[in-house]
Design a protein around this motif. Structure first.
Motif, short mmCIF file in Angstrom:
data_model
loop_
_atom_site.label_atom_id
_atom_site.label_comp_id
_atom_site.label_asym_id
_atom_site.label_seq_id
_atom_site.Cartn_x
_atom_site.Cartn_y
_atom_site.Cartn_z
N GLY A 31 0.81 -1.21 0.00
CA GLY A 31 0.00 0.00 0.00
C GLY A 31 0.84 1.26 0.00
N LEU A 32 1.96 1.22 0.69
CA LEU A 32 2.86 2.38 0.73
C LEU A 32 3.46 2.64 -0.65
N LEU A 33 3.79 1.58 -1.36
CA LEU A 33 4.32 1.75 -2.72
C LEU A 33 3.30 2.45 -3.60
N MET A 34 2.04 2.03 -3.50
CA MET A 34 0.99 2.66 -4.30
C MET A 34 0.80 4.11 -3.89
N ASP A 35 0.78 4.38 -2.60
CA ASP A 35 0.61 5.75 -2.12
C ASP A 35 1.72 6.65 -2.63
N THR A 36 2.95 6.14 -2.60
CA THR A 36 4.09 6.92 -3.08
C THR A 36 3.97 7.22 -4.56
N ALA A 37 3.60 6.20 -5.34
CA ALA A 37 3.48 6.38 -6.79
C ALA A 37 2.37 7.34 -7.18
N LYS A 38 1.37 7.47 -6.32
CA LYS A 38 0.25 8.36 -6.61
C LYS A 38 0.44 9.77 -6.08
N GLU A 39 1.52 10.00 -5.35
CA GLU A 39 1.79 11.36 -4.87
C GLU A 39 1.92 12.30 -6.06
N ALA A 40 1.50 13.54 -5.87
CA ALA A 40 1.41 14.49 -6.98
C ALA A 40 2.74 14.65 -7.72
N GLU A 41 3.82 14.79 -6.97
CA GLU A 41 5.12 14.99 -7.62
C GLU A 41 5.54 13.76 -8.40
N PHE A 42 5.36 12.58 -7.80
CA PHE A 42 5.75 11.32 -8.44
C PHE A 42 4.92 11.08 -9.69
N PHE A 43 3.61 11.24 -9.57
CA PHE A 43 2.71 11.03 -10.69
C PHE A 43 2.98 12.02 -11.81
N GLY A 44 3.22 13.28 -11.43
CA GLY A 44 3.53 14.30 -12.42
C GLY A 44 4.80 13.98 -13.19
N TRP A 45 5.79 13.48 -12.49
CA TRP A 45 7.04 13.07 -13.15
C TRP A 45 6.78 11.95 -14.15
N MET A 46 6.00 10.95 -13.76
CA MET A 46 5.70 9.85 -14.67
C MET A 46 4.94 10.33 -15.91
N ARG A 47 3.98 11.19 -15.70
CA ARG A 47 3.24 11.71 -16.85
C ARG A 47 4.15 12.46 -17.81
N SER A 48 5.06 13.23 -17.26
CA SER A 48 5.99 13.98 -18.08
C SER A 48 6.89 13.05 -18.89
N VAL A 49 7.38 12.00 -18.25
CA VAL A 49 8.23 11.04 -18.94
C VAL A 49 7.46 10.35 -20.06
N ARG A 50 6.27 9.91 -19.74
CA ARG A 50 5.48 9.20 -20.75
C ARG A 50 5.18 10.09 -21.95
N ARG A 51 4.87 11.34 -21.71
CA ARG A 51 4.52 12.24 -22.80
C ARG A 51 5.73 12.57 -23.67
N ARG A 52 6.90 12.69 -23.06
CA ARG A 52 8.12 12.91 -23.84
C ARG A 52 8.39 11.73 -24.77
N ILE A 53 8.23 10.53 -24.23
CA ILE A 53 8.44 9.34 -25.05
C ILE A 53 7.39 9.25 -26.15
N HIS A 54 6.16 9.61 -25.80
CA HIS A 54 5.07 9.53 -26.78
C HIS A 54 5.31 10.48 -27.96
N GLU A 55 5.88 11.63 -27.71
CA GLU A 55 6.11 12.61 -28.76
C GLU A 55 7.16 12.16 -29.78
N TYR A 56 8.03 11.25 -29.36
CA TYR A 56 9.13 10.83 -30.24
C TYR A 56 9.15 9.30 -30.39
#
Length: 429
Positions: A31-56
């Motif tokens: 549960g702690l792993l999930m909570d950490t991954a859903k934190e705003a900063e962590f989630f925002g970082w993942m979205r940014s990474v995914r979108r950069r990869i998606h663009e190229y």
């Protein structure tokens, strides 16, 4: 054999004791792993990474920018890695370096598809698109890397993170293994997005999950001539037509109806003029079977049927299974103990009602090569969100990814790895 039997007994005990494990802290740790991954900063970082990869998006074995993004993120996390692996791949390591060794895998390549989704991060490369979610797979594994790196001193062994090129028809997994990148590893886990399942769910099944697949191309050569004088020539169109019909009888009359196999002819190329018999006809397609043995049988019979049908019509045939360029994929078979292990962790993470038993399908995946070498579990993770209309099928130019699945995938990857190391370390394996 002794290792396998002991491992199965241990893992069976682990699965049957899931409730006790939750009480002993596994549930809270997951549960702690999930909570950490859903934190705003962590989630925002993942979205940014995914979108950069998606663009190229980059095709098989051309994933140079994708690889650079992965290596840059691993560098920022202080994670060591090997590169290049299978031309563009990256294999990172987290943990003590000691046994047990466990692997997590994500594929990197995109598809030759023109994206039709209009959004801020649409593909910048014409004719190329991440229409199969591999950008999300890479992001989930990078998310798992960050979660695991935060616990690197607590890991009871070593986790390899396999960022693999060339899944889409080019057998990247085969080349990763050929280079020895996963020698001596005991098990592997992989995830694939599924727009047919709601976000917040995962699913799989023990045993055969995906088909083995191969491709073929055939050329039937006759003697061209005028349509008004067919007796002067040898018609390859007629020979090819009857050969294609005869191929369908391999499945309908030579295969046990309870065994899943399919032969599909996807293209036919012949002449251009309506009043001319061409000299050659070229056609081809795919062969699929839920067993690797069944695939080999179909290949043998396809060659025989096409050659014999050509001979009956006084033509000759050449069949190419393109094994050098497009290595056939074996069937993807989930090890039952590994499946149960991953399923038990998913149930802790998401709740039992959100972990589904899925039917086998005739799609193919080169994760199958890993499953031949070590106990493996391959799961699908839901990305369907009616609000986002993220229900378009894989390989569609309208494919949309629900990014809410990213932290789920990252946490599941990390939890499966950590719990595997914990359970095996306890047994001294």
């Amino acid at each position: 054999m002794e290792f396998i039997c002991g491992w199965l007994l241990m893992l069976s005990a682990f699965v049957s004791g899931t409730a006790g494990a939750v009480e002993n802290g596994l549930g809270s740790e997951v549960g702690l792993l999930m909570d950490t991954a859903k934190e705003a900063e962590f989630f925002g970082w993942m979205r940014s990474v995914r979108r950069r990869i998606h663009e190229y998006p980059e095709l098989a074995f051309e994933e140079h920018k994708t690889s650079q993004i992965i290596r840059s993120e691993l560098d920022s996390l202080g994670i060591e890695y090997s590169w290049p692996v299978a031309k563009t791949g990256v294999v990172a390591s987290i943990g003590s370096g000691k046994q047990p060794w466990f692997s997590l895998r994500a594929d990197m390549d995109a598809l030759p598809i023109q994206e039709l989704v209009e959004w801020e991060h649409k593909s910048k490369y014409n004719g190329k698109m991440h229409a199969c979610g591999h950008d999300a797979h890479v992001t989930m594994l990078l998310g798992a890397a960050r979660l695991l790196q935060n616990k690197r001193d607590e890991l009871k062994g070593t986790v390899k993170l396999v960022f693999q090129p060339g899944e889409e028809g080019h057998a990247g997994a085969y080349h990763v293994l050929k280079e020895g990148a996963l020698d001596d590893f005991q098990a592997i886990f992989g995830l694939h997005v599924s727009p047919g399942m709601p976000t917040g769910t995962v699913g799989s099944k023990p045993g055969p999950l995906l088909a083995g697949a191969a491709r073929f191309s055939a050329v039937i050569k006759g003697k061209g001539g005028h349509a008004a004088s067919p007796h002067v020539g040898r018609d390859p169109v007629l020979a090819a037509s009857l050969a294609i019909l005869a191929l369908q009888q391999i499945v309908s009359r030579e295969t046990d109806p309870l065994e899943a196999r399919v032969i599909t002819v996807g293209f036919i190329e012949a002449g251009q003029a309506a009043n001319v018999i061409p000299e050659t006809v070229r056609f081809g397609g795919t062969l699929r079977s839920l067993t690797t043995e069944g695939l080999l049988y179909i290949q043998q019979r396809v060659r025989q049927v096409i050659e014999m049908q050509a001979a009956v019509h006084r033509c000759t045939a050449t069949i190419d299974f393109m094994e050098e360029k497009l290595t056939p994929y074996p069937a993807t078979v989930n090890d039952e103990a590994m499946y149960e292990h991953a399923k038990s962790i998913a149930e802790i993470l998401l709740g039992q009602p959100n972990v589904h038993l899925l039917p086998a399908t005739m799609g193919a995946e080169d994760f199958s090569f890993y499953a031949q070498k070590m106990p493996a579990a391959f799961f699908f993770i839901g990305t369907k969100n009616e609000t986002l209309k993220s229900d378009k099928p894989l390989h569609s130019p309208l494919f949309v990814m629900d990014e809410e699945a990213l932290p789920i995938g990252a946490a599941l990857h990390a939890a499966v790895a950590i719990s595997y190391l914990e359970s095996h370390a306890v047994e001294g394996l």
